[in-house]
Design an enzyme around this catalytic site. Structure first.
Site, PDB file in Angstrom:
ATOM      1  N   SER A  47       0.653  -1.080   0.074  1.00 20.44           N
ATOM      2  CA  SER A  47       0.068  -0.023   0.018  1.00 20.44           C
ATOM      3  C   SER A  47       0.920   1.323  -0.054  1.00 20.44           C
ATOM      4  CB  SER A  47      -1.019  -0.027   1.220  1.00 20.44           C
ATOM      5  OG  SER A  47       0.038   0.337   2.358  1.00 20.44           O
ATOM      6  N   LYS A  48       0.196   2.396  -0.091  1.00 16.96           N
ATOM      7  CA  LYS A  48       0.930   3.506  -0.147  1.00 16.96           C
ATOM      8  C   LYS A  48       1.946   3.733   1.004  1.00 16.96           C
ATOM      9  CE  LYS A  48      -0.570   7.046  -2.991  1.00 16.96           C
ATOM     10  NZ  LYS A  48       0.563   6.414  -3.945  1.00 16.96           N
ATOM     11  N   ARG A  49       1.508   3.108   2.306  1.00 19.20           N
ATOM     12  CA  ARG A  49       2.487   3.294   3.528  1.00 19.20           C
ATOM     13  C   ARG A  49       3.942   2.837   2.964  1.00 19.20           C
ATOM     14  NH1 ARG A  49       1.873  -0.516   6.880  1.00 19.20           N
ATOM     15  NH2 ARG A  49       0.453  -1.363   5.532  1.00 19.20           N
ATOM     16  N   HIS A  50       4.137   1.717   1.905  1.00 17.64           N
ATOM     17  CA  HIS A  50       5.348   1.356   1.657  1.00 17.64           C
ATOM     18  C   HIS A  50       6.065   1.959   0.556  1.00 17.64           C
ATOM     19  CE1 HIS A  50       2.721  -2.314   2.825  1.00 17.64           C
ATOM     20  NE2 HIS A  50       3.977  -2.494   3.597  1.00 17.64           N
ATOM     21  N   GLU A 108       3.305   6.641 -10.898  1.00 21.01           N
ATOM     22  CA  GLU A 108       4.244   7.270 -10.183  1.00 21.01           C
ATOM     23  C   GLU A 108       5.757   6.673 -10.326  1.00 21.01           C
ATOM     24  OE1 GLU A 108       2.895   7.550  -5.771  1.00 21.01           O
ATOM     25  OE2 GLU A 108       1.380   6.204  -6.813  1.00 21.01           O
TER      26      GLU A 108
END
Ligand code: GLU
Length: 504
Positions: A260-263, A270
């Site tokens: 997810s974005k956290r990673h 992107e």
């Protein structure tokens, strides 16, 4: 895996345009594309936009753009057409209605008038009596067709449900990745294929499309494995061959949780914007759950397109390894020709940094050999195009390079430095302009440290800082060739005042 389906291979990637194309979707697309190519089949792109509240045209365009950037060309789909179209589900509503009507006419589907409240109450009651079957209780399955017709004519809302044969038994999904997966017959209720608002459900629309488009292999994320037994019911009701399924594993972040974005970045564009090469990115994603053999990591697109097979797809979750991605990127950068690197990475960056005057193509044509030489020394030293700017900046500073203080202190402010610069000046002045190339420069400098009685590291350290301003620049011979003779000599002169030991 031997192909069990004798039909020509047709696979599809069917993203829902409810967001951008993410890493997981991209890998699914790559596997479908590679499987089609490796089996001389057809790769179809279909836009699953039946969820009108979450699907947008903008997302569709982002997905198409990302697919193009990845280089995953589709044989049928939006923009290219094909004989099984249309390829957007919203353009296929009449088709779903027709198929549903046929199933209804044949008694394989039926209208259900249960209200949401009734369904909720039924479920609660089933739970309370510990009924192993907690799905739809088939309340409307046996309503007399005439009665149903009258209720519909009177305007009563209804959904359309599939009539799962009562003696159907367990459903076994023959999955190319997971093997046979058995789903209990009890779990198969008569699920909704058309909602009361007249829209088809995912499990129905997808199967209608896959069946009518002649899809032979459904390769998709394993979050859909639990939908598959229901989808098989639709194939059977339609009398259509059931494709081979291949459900591919989730992608996890380095901490073992779903990526997810956290990673880090999750959307394909992107990665594009960060400067990854599409070939390197596709290579890396292909390896997330698939292997050519035990240890090959660099798998060019054409090899992927000829050697991909579902046999070597792992059912275990794959872990996204950002370091490995960057390593692969670096390998692709190194493997580029100097001219390719110049045109696609070096010169555009120099132009956008304002060091070269654009447009990039014209800048390159002004001195292609100069750029290609620069590329040859930068390529092994960068992973991303953006890194060239700092490494090449010293070439654009004319006679007075910007000095890095630490480097000056360590390499130039020394008692031996003035002698080193003088010797270099004499040796390089003696080279003719026509001899001004890295080999001749290196040959001219090579004997000097010994003559001065200092080691090479000290000698080259002093000259390097005088020329490039710091001690981490690319190889000296090529750097001086790129600077040109006049600038090289001017910089040696300009550095002379610094070549004195710092006061203690
Ligand atoms: N539109 C579905 C998704 O994006 C496709 C699932 C499928 O491949 O059947 O998850």
């Amino acid at each position: 895996m031997a192909l069990t389906d004798s039909r020509p291979v047709r696979v599809r990637f069917a993203p829902s345009p409810t967001g951008k194309l993410h890493v997981g979707g991209a890998r699914t697309a790559i596997y479908n594309w590679a499987f089609a190519r490796a089996n001389h089949g057809t790769f179809i792109l279909r836009i699953d936009d039946t969820d009108p509240t979450r699907s947008t045209e903008e997302n569709t365009q982002v997905i198409l753009r990302a697919m193009r950037w990845l280089g995953l060309d589709w044989d049928e789909g939006p923009d290219v057409g094909g004989s099984y179209g249309p390829y957007r589900q919203t353009d296929r509503m009449d088709i779903y209605k027709k198929v549903a009507q046929r199933l209804w006419d044949e008694g394989r589907a039926y209208p259900c008038f249960c209200t949401p409240e009734k369904l909720a109450a039924d479920k609660k009651a089933a739970q309370e009596r510990n009924d192993p079957f907690q799905g739809y209780q088939r309340t409307c399955r046996d309503i007399d067709p005439e009665e149903a017709k009258a209720r519909i004519a009177a305007g009563e809302p209804y959904t359309l449900r599939i009539k799962v044969p009562l003696d159907r038994g367990d459903v076994v999904v023959h999955d190319a990745v997971h093997g046979d997966v058995t789903f209990d017959a009890k779990e198969l209720d008569d699920f909704i294929i058309f909602r009361s608002d007249g829209t088809p459900t995912y499990n129905f629309a997808t199967v209608v499309d896959d069946a009518l488009m002649g899809i032979t292999h459904v390769i998709r994320g394993d979050d859909h494995l639990s939908n598959t037994p229901r989808q098989i019911m639709v194939y059977e009701a339609m009398g259509a061959p059931v494709p081979t399924f291949a459900h591919i594993s989730m992608i996890l972040g380095p901490d073992g949780k779903k990526l997810s974005k956290r990673h880090g970045a999750t959307s394909v564009e992107e990665y594009r914007d960060q400067g990854y090469l599409p070939d390197a990115f596709v290579n890396y994603l292909a390896l997330l759950g698939w292997a050519l053999d035990g240890d090959t990591t660099i798998i060019p697109r054409d090899v992927l397109a000829s050697r991909f097979s579902l046999d070597h797809v792992s059912k275990n979750p794959a872990t996204f390894d950002f370091k490995k991605l960057d390593w692969i990127q670096g390998e692709y950068v190194k493997a580029m020709t100097d001219a390719d690197f110049s045109r696609t990475m070096l010169v555009p960056e120099l132009v956008s940094a304002g060091l070269e005057e654009g447009p990039a193509d014209a800048a390159y044509e002004r001195r292609p050999q100069w750029f290609d030489l620069l590329s040859s020394i930068l390529k092994p030293r960068v992973t991303f195009a953006r890194e060239v700017v700092d490494k090449a900046r010293f070439l654009y500073e004319g006679d007075s390079v910007t000095f890095d203080e630490k480097s000056v202190k360590k390499n130039l402010a020394k008692d031996y430095a003035a002698g080193a610069l003088d010797a270099a000046t004499d040796a390089l002045s003696a080279l003719g302009e026509e001899q001004w190339d890295a080999d001749s420069i290196n040959a001219a400098l090579d004997p000097l440290p010994e003559g001065l009685g200092i080691n090479k590291r000290k000698f080259y350290g002093a000259v390097r800082v005088a020329e490039c301003g710091n001690q981490v620049s690319p190889p000296l011979g090529e750097s001086l060739q790129l600077l040109g003779k006049q600038t090289t000599l001017a910089r040696l002169r300009a550095a002379a005042p610094l070549a004195v030991p710092a006061e203690a």
